[in-house]
Design a protein around this motif. Sequence first.
Motif, mmCIF file in Angstrom:
data_model
loop_
_atom_site.group_PDB
_atom_site.id
_atom_site.type_symbol
_atom_site.label_atom_id
_atom_site.label_comp_id
_atom_site.label_asym_id
_atom_site.label_seq_id
_atom_site.Cartn_x
_atom_site.Cartn_y
_atom_site.Cartn_z
ATOM 1 N N ASN A 135 -3.355 -23.716 -17.103
ATOM 2 C CA ASN A 135 -3.286 -22.259 -16.996
ATOM 3 C C ASN A 135 -4.596 -21.624 -16.533
ATOM 4 N N LEU A 172 1.175 -22.448 -21.163
ATOM 5 C CA LEU A 172 1.049 -21.025 -20.855
ATOM 6 C C LEU A 172 1.340 -20.808 -19.372
ATOM 7 N N ARG A 186 4.018 -16.420 -21.366
ATOM 8 C CA ARG A 186 3.042 -15.452 -21.888
ATOM 9 C C ARG A 186 3.773 -14.401 -22.726
ATOM 10 N N ASN A 187 3.302 -14.179 -23.957
ATOM 11 C CA ASN A 187 3.917 -13.217 -24.873
ATOM 12 C C ASN A 187 5.361 -13.593 -25.221
ATOM 13 N N GLU A 246 -2.164 -16.782 -26.021
ATOM 14 C CA GLU A 246 -1.460 -15.717 -25.307
ATOM 15 C C GLU A 246 0.055 -15.862 -25.326
#
Length: 324
Positions: A75, A204, A209-210, A232
Motif C-alpha cells: 500500500n 489496504l 480503506r475504512n 486505515e
Amino acid sequence: MLVLFLNKTNKHWVERIEEFRLKFPEIAFEGYFSSPDARSLIKEANIVIAARLTEEEILSAKNLQVIIVPMAGVNALNWEAINKRGIMVSNCHENAPAVAERAMALALSLLGRIVEFDQDLRYGVWHGYSVGSPEQDYWTSLRNKTVCIVGMGHIGKEISKLLHPFNCKIISVRKSAPFEHSCVTSNIDWAIEQSDLIFITVPLTRETRNLLNRERLYKMKGKYLVNISRGEVIDEKALFEVLKENILAGAAIDTWYQYPKSPDEIVLPSRYPLNTLKNVIFSPHVGGYTIDGVTGLMNETLFILEEYLKRGKLINQVDPGKEY
C-alpha cells in the motif's frame, strides 16, 4: 542491469547479495550498503527492492521493470504511477505464520484480560474468585466461539489452522465467495453479526480503506476485534468511541494510524486516547518481527529476484487492479 536494494539490509542481506554478485557478474547490485545516496540511483535501476516508492520516483525510473516488495503490504507504493508505466510488482508472504501466531496471542490476551489483570496486580489490585470479585471480573474463553476472519489470504489461513484446537466455528470473508454461507461468505456484515471475535487481515487498498466504518463498528456490540491489517482499514475515531462506550467489548491492535519517523521519536499510535482504555491491547506493528519471519522474508525476496534474473519469471506477482 542494475538491481537496487532500498530496504533495510543487515549483514545477512549483504552476505547474500555478495553471493548474487558472484552468480551474476554482469549485473550491478547496489543499495545503502554500498552508497549512502542509494535512492538517487532509482533513475538507473531495472529492478528495485523497496516497500515505498513515490510517484516522482517511479515516473523518473525510465529503466524500471520490476519492484519487489520484501513484505506483504504494497500500500506504500504509488499504484497510479505503477499502472501508468506498466511496471510489475511482487511481494512476500513468508512471515505469515509468525503474524498469525501474534494475532492469536493478541486474541488470547484480549479475551483473557491478561494485560489488564497484569497491570492491576502490579499495583496490588486483585481480580477473581480469590477475592470474591463479581461477575464483571470474568475473563472470556476462546473455546467454542464463532470467529470471523476478514481476508482469507496467507495470514488468514494460518490463523484458521491455529483456531482448530479451540473448537471454534470459523467464518471466512472473501470477496469472491457466495453471499451468505455458514463457513465462507462475501457478506461481511452477516459474518460479523454471527461472530464473537473478528480478525482483520485484509491488505489496504482503495476498497478496504475504512472497511470497518462507523456504521459497522456500532453494530459490533459485545464483540472482540483483532487488527493485524492496516490502521486505515478501521475508522479511527469511531473505533475509539465504540471502545470507550463499551459497545465493542475489546480490541487488540498491531497496526496503527501514526508511526515514529525515527527510533528515538516518541509517538502515540493514535490521534485519540486509546491508551487510556483498559479494553485495548497495544502491539507496535511487530506481527512478523521474529528471526524466522525476517529471515523468511529475506530468503523469499532473494528467491523471487533470482528466478526473475534467471528465467524472466516473476513469482508472487501482485494484481495491479486489486493492489494485492
